[in-house]
Design a protein around this motif. Structure first.
Motif, mmCIF file in Angstrom:
data_model
loop_
_atom_site.group_PDB
_atom_site.id
_atom_site.type_symbol
_atom_site.label_atom_id
_atom_site.label_comp_id
_atom_site.label_asym_id
_atom_site.label_seq_id
_atom_site.Cartn_x
_atom_site.Cartn_y
_atom_site.Cartn_z
ATOM 1 N N SER A 170 0.824 -1.198 0.000
ATOM 2 C CA SER A 170 0.000 0.000 0.000
ATOM 3 C C SER A 170 0.865 1.258 0.000
ATOM 4 N N ALA A 171 0.446 2.258 -0.751
ATOM 5 C CA ALA A 171 1.118 3.551 -0.726
ATOM 6 C C ALA A 171 0.709 4.317 0.526
ATOM 7 N N GLY A 172 1.606 5.153 1.021
ATOM 8 C CA GLY A 172 1.302 5.981 2.174
ATOM 9 C C GLY A 172 1.620 5.267 3.481
ATOM 10 N N THR A 173 1.007 5.731 4.564
ATOM 11 C CA THR A 173 1.297 5.209 5.894
ATOM 12 C C THR A 173 0.747 3.797 6.053
ATOM 13 N N VAL A 174 1.609 2.875 6.494
ATOM 14 C CA VAL A 174 1.184 1.494 6.718
ATOM 15 C C VAL A 174 1.411 1.045 8.164
ATOM 16 N N ASN A 175 2.303 1.723 8.897
ATOM 17 C CA ASN A 175 2.548 1.425 10.302
ATOM 18 C C ASN A 175 2.639 2.723 11.093
ATOM 19 N N ALA A 176 2.277 2.642 12.348
ATOM 20 C CA ALA A 176 2.286 3.813 13.219
ATOM 21 C C ALA A 176 3.676 4.077 13.798
ATOM 22 N N SER A 177 3.857 5.292 14.292
ATOM 23 C CA SER A 177 4.984 5.544 15.185
ATOM 24 C C SER A 177 4.706 4.805 16.492
ATOM 25 N N ALA A 178 5.760 4.516 17.252
ATOM 26 C CA ALA A 178 5.565 3.785 18.509
ATOM 27 C C ALA A 178 6.555 4.281 19.549
ATOM 28 N N ASP A 179 6.032 4.707 20.682
ATOM 29 C CA ASP A 179 6.845 5.177 21.799
ATOM 30 C C ASP A 179 6.436 4.415 23.052
ATOM 31 N N GLU A 180 7.382 4.165 23.936
ATOM 32 C CA GLU A 180 7.096 3.472 25.185
ATOM 33 C C GLU A 180 7.158 4.452 26.353
ATOM 34 N N PHE A 181 6.270 4.272 27.322
ATOM 35 C CA PHE A 181 6.273 5.157 28.484
ATOM 36 C C PHE A 181 6.229 4.355 29.778
ATOM 37 N N THR A 182 6.772 4.960 30.820
ATOM 38 C CA THR A 182 6.686 4.432 32.177
ATOM 39 C C THR A 182 6.232 5.555 33.097
ATOM 40 N N ILE A 183 5.187 5.317 33.843
ATOM 41 C CA ILE A 183 4.703 6.265 34.848
ATOM 42 C C ILE A 183 5.020 5.678 36.221
ATOM 43 N N THR A 184 5.745 6.421 37.020
ATOM 44 C CA THR A 184 6.061 5.989 38.379
ATOM 45 C C THR A 184 5.395 6.942 39.363
ATOM 46 N N VAL A 185 4.461 6.434 40.128
ATOM 47 C CA VAL A 185 3.746 7.238 41.128
ATOM 48 C C VAL A 185 4.340 6.945 42.504
ATOM 49 N N THR A 186 4.687 7.999 43.206
ATOM 50 C CA THR A 186 5.248 7.873 44.546
ATOM 51 C C THR A 186 4.281 8.453 45.567
ATOM 52 N N GLY A 187 3.958 7.662 46.572
ATOM 53 C CA GLY A 187 3.097 8.123 47.662
ATOM 54 C C GLY A 187 3.804 7.963 48.993
ATOM 55 N N HIS A 188 3.054 7.566 49.997
ATOM 56 C CA HIS A 188 3.636 7.307 51.313
ATOM 57 C C HIS A 188 3.118 5.959 51.785
ATOM 58 N N PRO A 189 3.998 5.000 52.062
ATOM 59 C CA PRO A 189 3.537 3.659 52.419
ATOM 60 C C PRO A 189 2.898 3.624 53.803
ATOM 61 N N ARG B 254 -2.954 -1.940 6.668
ATOM 62 C CA ARG B 254 -2.396 -0.862 7.480
ATOM 63 C C ARG B 254 -2.725 -1.181 8.928
ATOM 64 N N SER B 255 -1.823 -0.876 9.830
ATOM 65 C CA SER B 255 -2.073 -1.244 11.215
ATOM 66 C C SER B 255 -1.397 -0.261 12.157
ATOM 67 N N MET B 256 -1.729 -0.410 13.446
ATOM 68 C CA MET B 256 -1.071 0.384 14.473
ATOM 69 C C MET B 256 0.178 -0.315 14.994
ATOM 70 N N GLY B 257 0.581 -1.381 14.311
ATOM 71 C CA GLY B 257 1.873 -1.974 14.592
ATOM 72 C C GLY B 257 2.977 -1.023 14.167
ATOM 73 N N ALA B 258 4.215 -1.364 14.521
ATOM 74 C CA ALA B 258 5.352 -0.499 14.206
ATOM 75 C C ALA B 258 6.532 -1.351 13.777
ATOM 76 N N ASP B 259 7.407 -0.766 12.979
ATOM 77 C CA ASP B 259 8.613 -1.446 12.524
ATOM 78 C C ASP B 259 9.676 -0.390 12.307
ATOM 79 N N ASP B 260 10.880 -0.639 12.810
ATOM 80 C CA ASP B 260 11.913 0.391 12.673
ATOM 81 C C ASP B 260 12.464 0.490 11.258
ATOM 82 N N PHE B 261 11.919 -0.287 10.325
ATOM 83 C CA PHE B 261 12.167 -0.049 8.896
ATOM 84 C C PHE B 261 11.839 1.400 8.545
ATOM 85 N N SER B 262 10.976 2.027 9.334
ATOM 86 C CA SER B 262 10.592 3.423 9.074
ATOM 87 C C SER B 262 11.783 4.370 9.100
#
Length: 388
Positions: free
Chosen positions: A170-189, A319-327
């Motif tokens: 397919s012409a055009g966009t076939v895979n999404a960009s992909a970023d990973e995140f980590t959220i660390t919440v700190t409270g009081h035990p 086309r998918s929301m998968g990702a490949d670093d071929f981009s």
């Protein structure tokens, strides 16, 4: 071009044996040196290592810029459950994404181009490390200049979501960009029986996860594909103790750079504000991954036409929301990623995923056909036989 197709046919038996050898000895991302060396030995070539455990090998005597074809070296941390005699001998590691097939097919195509002689543009075989995890092997190969004398780059990937004999280009966009995140919440035990004396990060992380469901639905244009998903949660180890921290991990995927940046901002804002409202603090770490993968329109059209002459059904628009670093390659030079239908019902990354020899033949044929189409598109004068 008949000699070229005959040369490929002659290379396929050895490619099938190579595939089994690669499948038997998989290696994880960043540790693919033995896989690279097996591939180079089968190709009859040596190469200076690229991007750590990768290699780039130029074959053919033609003049001018090369046409690059990418295959991935790495396997996945999965326990194989295929039952074949040549199953993985590396505990907990498996070629569950078809990379063994891609590698063997590329070796067959490269040897065929080398054997066929004059009249062909150079083929640059890219044996890429670290496709399955960060840091990206493709990004590092680009950074080391492997595409400096390259007119086009080809990627071919097996996909069991398509029927055998079907190729999506397919012409055009076939895979999404992909970023990973980590959220660390700190409270009081504290003690679970005295929650008023603690700041509970479990409640905060749960509230953040729920609120994040609005990040896409209430911020991104509904006509623009985007996904923000939490895939991992961890907090504490005891049933009767409020922990001091809680973490959430996930990915952000988008087809649009503006949406991508917006979701980074909304993720950070939501996490911090929700945590603060519950007496906790949130730290957000985002690792930018692959950019959007966009197929060059002219190259995709030429490839589709030529694949049709080889008997492939090219009607699928995958086309998918998968990702490949071929981009990362596609950002630099005209490129095209094709998806080739695979046998079996098991999806990619399944411990039972096992393409057969006919899949290897179709991948090799697709690679060679796309190489020839790219040569035409970039100006090489070739007369192409309609029948392999």
């Amino acid at each position: 071009m008949d000699d070229l197709w005959q040369a490929l046919e002659a290379e396929l038996p050895a490619a099938r044996e190579l595939r089994r050898e690669l499948h038997r000895h998989p290696e994880l991302s960043g540790s693919e040196s033995a896989t690279r060396d097996r591939v180079l030995a089968a190709l009859g070539q040596s190469a200076v290592p690229v991007a750590g455990t990768g290699a780039a090998v130029r074959v053919g005597d033609g003049a001018g810029p090369s046409i690059a074809v990418r295959a991935e070296l790495d396997a996945l941390p999965i326990d194989e459950r295929t039952g074949v005699e040549w199953a993985s001998e590396s505990p907990g590691v498996m070629h569950a994404c078809g990379h063994d097939v891609h590698l063997a097919a590329l070796v067959a195509v490269a040897r065929a181009v080398e054997r066929a002689g004059d009249g062909l543009p150079p083929l640059l075989a890219l044996f890429q490390p670290r496709e399955e995890r960060y840091p990206s092997g493709a990004r590092d190969m680009v950074g080391q200049g492997v595409l400096d004398d390259c007119a086009a780059v080809i990627g071919v990937h097996l996909h069991p979501g398509l029927e055998p004999g079907v190729v999506a280009c397919s012409a055009g966009t076939v895979n999404a960009s992909a970023d990973e995140f980590t959220i660390t919440v700190t409270g009081h035990p504290g003690h679970a029986g005295y929650p008023h004396l603690a700041q509970d990060p479990v409640v905060a992380i749960a509230s953040i996860v729920v609120t994040l469901q609005t990040a896409v639905s209430r911020n991104v244009d509904p006509m623009t594909p985007a996904v923000l998903g939490v895939s991992s949660l961890h907090a504490g180890d005891a049933a009767n103790a409020i922990p001091g921290t809680a973490t959430a991990r996930g990915t952000i995927r988008a087809y649009d750079a503006t949406a991508r940046d917006l979701l980074h901002h909304r993720l950070t804002t939501i996490a911090r504000s929700v945590a603060d409202s519950l007496g906790c603090t949130a730290h957000v770490d985002i690792v930018r991954g692959e950019p959007v993968l966009t197929n060059d329109a002219a190259l995709a059209a030429a490839v589709t036409t030529l694949l049709g002459t080889q008997g492939f059904d090219t009607s699928a628009d995958l086309r998918s929301m998968g990702a490949d670093d071929f981009s990362y390659f596609a950002e630099q030079v005209p490129s095209v990623m094709l998806f080739v239908g695979a046998t079996g019902n098991d999806m990619l990354h399944s411990p039972a995923f096992l393409p057969d020899d006919s899949d290897l033949t179709r991948v090799a044929t697709t690679m060679l056909t796309t190489y020839l189409a790219a040569a035409q598109t970039t100006g090489a004068q070739l007369v192409i036989s309609a029948t392999p």
